[in-house]
Design a protein around this motif. Structure first.
Motif, mmCIF file in Angstrom:
data_model
loop_
_atom_site.group_PDB
_atom_site.id
_atom_site.type_symbol
_atom_site.label_atom_id
_atom_site.label_comp_id
_atom_site.label_asym_id
_atom_site.label_seq_id
_atom_site.Cartn_x
_atom_site.Cartn_y
_atom_site.Cartn_z
ATOM 1 N N SER A 177 0.828 -1.208 0.000
ATOM 2 C CA SER A 177 0.000 0.000 0.000
ATOM 3 C C SER A 177 0.862 1.257 0.000
ATOM 4 O O SER A 177 0.498 2.265 -0.611
ATOM 5 C CB SER A 177 -0.993 -0.004 1.169
ATOM 6 O OG SER A 177 -0.341 -0.042 2.413
ATOM 7 N N PHE B 182 0.864 3.887 -3.114
ATOM 8 C CA PHE B 182 0.661 5.320 -2.893
ATOM 9 C C PHE B 182 1.635 6.123 -3.758
ATOM 10 O O PHE B 182 1.240 7.053 -4.467
ATOM 11 C CB PHE B 182 0.859 5.657 -1.412
ATOM 12 C CG PHE B 182 0.895 7.136 -1.126
ATOM 13 C CD1 PHE B 182 -0.274 7.842 -0.904
ATOM 14 C CD2 PHE B 182 2.105 7.825 -1.082
ATOM 15 C CE1 PHE B 182 -0.247 9.209 -0.644
ATOM 16 C CE2 PHE B 182 2.144 9.183 -0.822
ATOM 17 C CZ PHE B 182 0.961 9.884 -0.605
ATOM 18 N N GLU C 234 -1.841 9.444 5.769
ATOM 19 C CA GLU C 234 -2.719 9.646 4.626
ATOM 20 C C GLU C 234 -3.308 8.322 4.124
ATOM 21 O O GLU C 234 -4.487 8.228 3.819
ATOM 22 C CB GLU C 234 -1.951 10.342 3.493
ATOM 23 C CG GLU C 234 -2.843 10.776 2.356
ATOM 24 C CD GLU C 234 -2.152 11.660 1.338
ATOM 25 O OE1 GLU C 234 -2.610 11.671 0.187
ATOM 26 O OE2 GLU C 234 -1.158 12.342 1.687
ATOM 27 N N ILE C 235 -2.466 7.284 4.058
ATOM 28 C CA ILE C 235 -2.953 5.963 3.626
ATOM 29 C C ILE C 235 -3.963 5.429 4.643
ATOM 30 O O ILE C 235 -5.005 4.876 4.274
ATOM 31 C CB ILE C 235 -1.777 4.979 3.451
ATOM 32 C CG1 ILE C 235 -0.887 5.414 2.277
ATOM 33 C CG2 ILE C 235 -2.284 3.551 3.241
ATOM 34 C CD1 ILE C 235 0.430 4.667 2.198
ATOM 35 N N SER C 236 -3.658 5.585 5.916
ATOM 36 C CA SER C 236 -4.538 5.065 6.978
ATOM 37 C C SER C 236 -5.891 5.768 7.009
ATOM 38 O O SER C 236 -6.886 5.197 7.442
ATOM 39 C CB SER C 236 -3.840 5.206 8.341
ATOM 40 O OG SER C 236 -2.674 4.411 8.378
ATOM 41 N N LYS D 168 -7.611 6.684 4.472
ATOM 42 C CA LYS D 168 -8.478 6.303 3.328
ATOM 43 C C LYS D 168 -9.436 5.199 3.703
ATOM 44 O O LYS D 168 -9.217 4.355 4.479
ATOM 45 C CB LYS D 168 -7.628 5.858 2.139
ATOM 46 C CG LYS D 168 -6.871 7.003 1.508
ATOM 47 C CD LYS D 168 -6.109 6.522 0.313
ATOM 48 C CE LYS D 168 -5.361 7.661 -0.344
ATOM 49 N NZ LYS D 168 -4.629 7.252 -1.506
#
Length: 149
Positions: free
Chosen positions: A8, A12, A145-147, A149
């Motif tokens: 992930s 990204f 930022e990934i978390s 989503k």
């Protein structure tokens, strides 16, 4: 919430910057003490997703202690001139992000931590100056930022 995986994080950067601007190096620390370094760039980046899925499975199974990832994002529109063996040459500026994936957590290093790690001589522990044309990014912000989503 599950921690972001190596895939992930790589996805990204691929989505934001594209494969042609990335150079990703991973250090795999095996439980038996061996280490493996693998690097992916525009010439072989298609092999990265399955390789990262395999390393993630090994993290979960316990055969891998950790996977560390250094992401270099090249800015080909901005260059600096350096003197090399063949004289002056223009090289692209780059931004560097660092991560560590453990079986229980994902760590994105902040700008200060990334700078310190990148600018420390591995053999002597001495601090080195920041290379010209290098900026440091926050892996912690990427993880956040990934978390989100």
């Amino acid at each position: 919430m599950t921690s972001p995986t190596p895939n992930s994080v790589a996805d990204f950067f691929l989505e934001v910057y594209g494969a042609d601007r990335l150079y990703i190096t991973c250090l795999v620390a095996f439980v038996d003490g061996d280490d493996q370094i693998s690097t992916f760039g525009s010439d072989n980046i298609e092999h990265m997703p399955p390789w990262l899925r395999m390393m993630t499975a090994k993290l979960k199974s316990g055969s891998v202690a950790s996977v560390s990832m250094v992401v270099r994002v090249f800015d080909f529109d901005n260059t600096i001139e350096v003197i090399g063996a063949r004289g002056r040459v223009a090289i692209p500026c780059k931004e560097i992000y660092m991560f560590r994936f453990d079986p229980q957590e994902t760590i994105g290093f902040n700008v200060a931590e990334t700078t310190m790690m990148h600018c420390t001589d591995a053999d002597t522990g001495e601090l080195m100056p920041v290379e010209a044309g290098v900026r440091f990014g926050s892996g912690a912000n990427v993880i956040a930022e990934i978390s989100a989503k």
